[in-house]
Design a protein around this motif. Structure first.
Motif, short mmCIF file in Angstrom:
data_model
loop_
_atom_site.label_atom_id
_atom_site.label_comp_id
_atom_site.label_asym_id
_atom_site.label_seq_id
_atom_site.Cartn_x
_atom_site.Cartn_y
_atom_site.Cartn_z
N VAL A 23 0.87 -1.19 0.00
CA VAL A 23 0.00 0.00 0.00
C VAL A 23 0.90 1.23 0.00
N LEU A 24 0.83 2.02 -1.07
CA LEU A 24 1.75 3.14 -1.24
C LEU A 24 1.09 4.50 -0.97
N ALA A 25 -0.19 4.51 -0.69
CA ALA A 25 -0.90 5.78 -0.55
C ALA A 25 -0.53 6.53 0.72
N ASP A 26 -0.02 5.85 1.73
CA ASP A 26 0.31 6.48 3.01
C ASP A 26 1.71 7.11 2.92
N ASP A 72 0.51 1.85 -8.62
CA ASP A 72 -0.42 1.63 -7.52
C ASP A 72 -1.08 0.26 -7.68
N PRO A 73 -0.85 -0.67 -6.75
CA PRO A 73 -1.46 -2.00 -6.88
C PRO A 73 -2.98 -1.97 -7.00
N LEU A 74 -3.62 -1.00 -6.39
CA LEU A 74 -5.08 -0.94 -6.48
C LEU A 74 -5.54 -0.61 -7.90
N ARG A 75 -4.80 0.26 -8.58
CA ARG A 75 -5.13 0.52 -9.99
C ARG A 75 -4.87 -0.73 -10.84
N TYR A 83 -5.09 -5.30 4.44
CA TYR A 83 -5.92 -4.45 3.59
C TYR A 83 -5.91 -4.94 2.14
N MET A 84 -4.71 -5.25 1.63
CA MET A 84 -4.62 -5.69 0.24
C MET A 84 -5.31 -7.03 0.03
N ALA A 85 -5.19 -7.93 0.99
CA ALA A 85 -5.89 -9.21 0.87
C ALA A 85 -7.39 -8.99 0.80
N HIS A 86 -7.89 -8.05 1.59
CA HIS A 86 -9.32 -7.74 1.58
C HIS A 86 -9.74 -7.20 0.21
#
Length: 260
Positions: free
Chosen positions: A154-157, A186-189, A220-223
């Motif tokens: 998670v890179l947003a923080d 960004d892994p979420l993207r 968080y990422m697993a979720h």
């Protein structure tokens, strides 16, 4: 097993790059572990280091060579410096090297290593956990499964990033810090793009020690992966951000890779 110290030239990075390689080899020993060689279609794991590490650190800090022997698996351990598995703003394209050029080099030099997706895996710790996750999300056609141990996923923080290195470093890797979220790094993207593409996704494994500062990030990422209905395993256990945890859990990763 055979352990090779390899130096190759990267056309992408325009420099010499070191990597360590473990290959199955037939051995008959009076003392020690006998192993069985494989001459074709050898399964392979790309094993990525974290910040402060290099191509040698997995071999030096764990018993990875002994662990993979029973699976007759090749292991590729490249050095990627502090590039965070990213095409950096300072013109060092570590992501292109790892995701595109490195597999080509591997198959050129070691033709016995498989080209099959179902026998190709990636794993890493911390920064390398980010890199392995990124490979699974952005190159799903190449990997059957990937594993992130204590991953910086998670890179947003931004505040957390600045506790590790100063702003100049992060800007050199990713560019302006307020542009990381939603970027190609960004892994979420990458997760959203993978789902939208309709491609078959690899299996994902995330694990982190409960005393590790990166534990919430892995959780968080697993979720998020679960929300997208991808196949994900999240496991936790006592442990900090250290080699005691990673040496134990890479053994679990190898077993999980080989589960049907």
């Amino acid at each position: 097993m055979a352990f090779l110290q390899v130096n190759v030239y990267s056309n992408v990075l325009q420099m010499e790059v070191a990597m360590n390689v473990i290959l199955p080899q037939t051995t008959h020993k009076n003392i020690g572990t006998e192993t069985v060689g494989v001459t074709e279609d050898v399964p392979v794991m790309y094993l990525l280091h974290g910040m402060g590490g290099n191509h040698s650190v997995w071999e030096r800090r764990t018993s990875i060579e002994r662990y993979v022997a029973e699976y007759q698996m090749a292991v590729i351990m490249p050095s990627t410096d502090l590039g965070f598995y990213t095409d950096t703003t300072y013109d060092m394209n570590y992501w292109t090297f790892v995701s595109e050029e490195l597999p080509m080099i591997v198959h050129e030099l070691f033709p016995q290593i498989t080209n099959k997706r179902e026998k190709t895996f990636a794993a890493g710790l911390s920064m390398g956990g980010y890199g392995a996750l990124k490979l699974g999300l952005a190159k799903p056609e190449h990997f059957a499964a990937v594993a992130s141990l204590s991953g910086a996923v998670v890179l947003a923080d931004v505040k957390s990033l600045l506790l590790v290195r100063n702003e100049a470093y992060w800007q050199g890797v990713f560019g302006p810090l307020d542009h990381i979220q939603g970027s190609v790094n960004d892994p979420l993207r990458l997760l959203d793009e993978l789902v939208a593409s309709g491609q078959e996704a690899p299996r994902f494994f995330l694990a982190c020690g409960t005393e590790d500062d990166l534990y919430p990030a892995s959780q968080y990422m697993a979720h998020k992966l679960e929300q997208k209905n991808l196949v994900v395993t999240f496991e936790e256990g006592p442990g900090k951000h250290d080699w005691i945890f990673w040496d134990a859990w890479i053994q679990r990763v190898l077993a999980w890779f080989n589960e049907q």
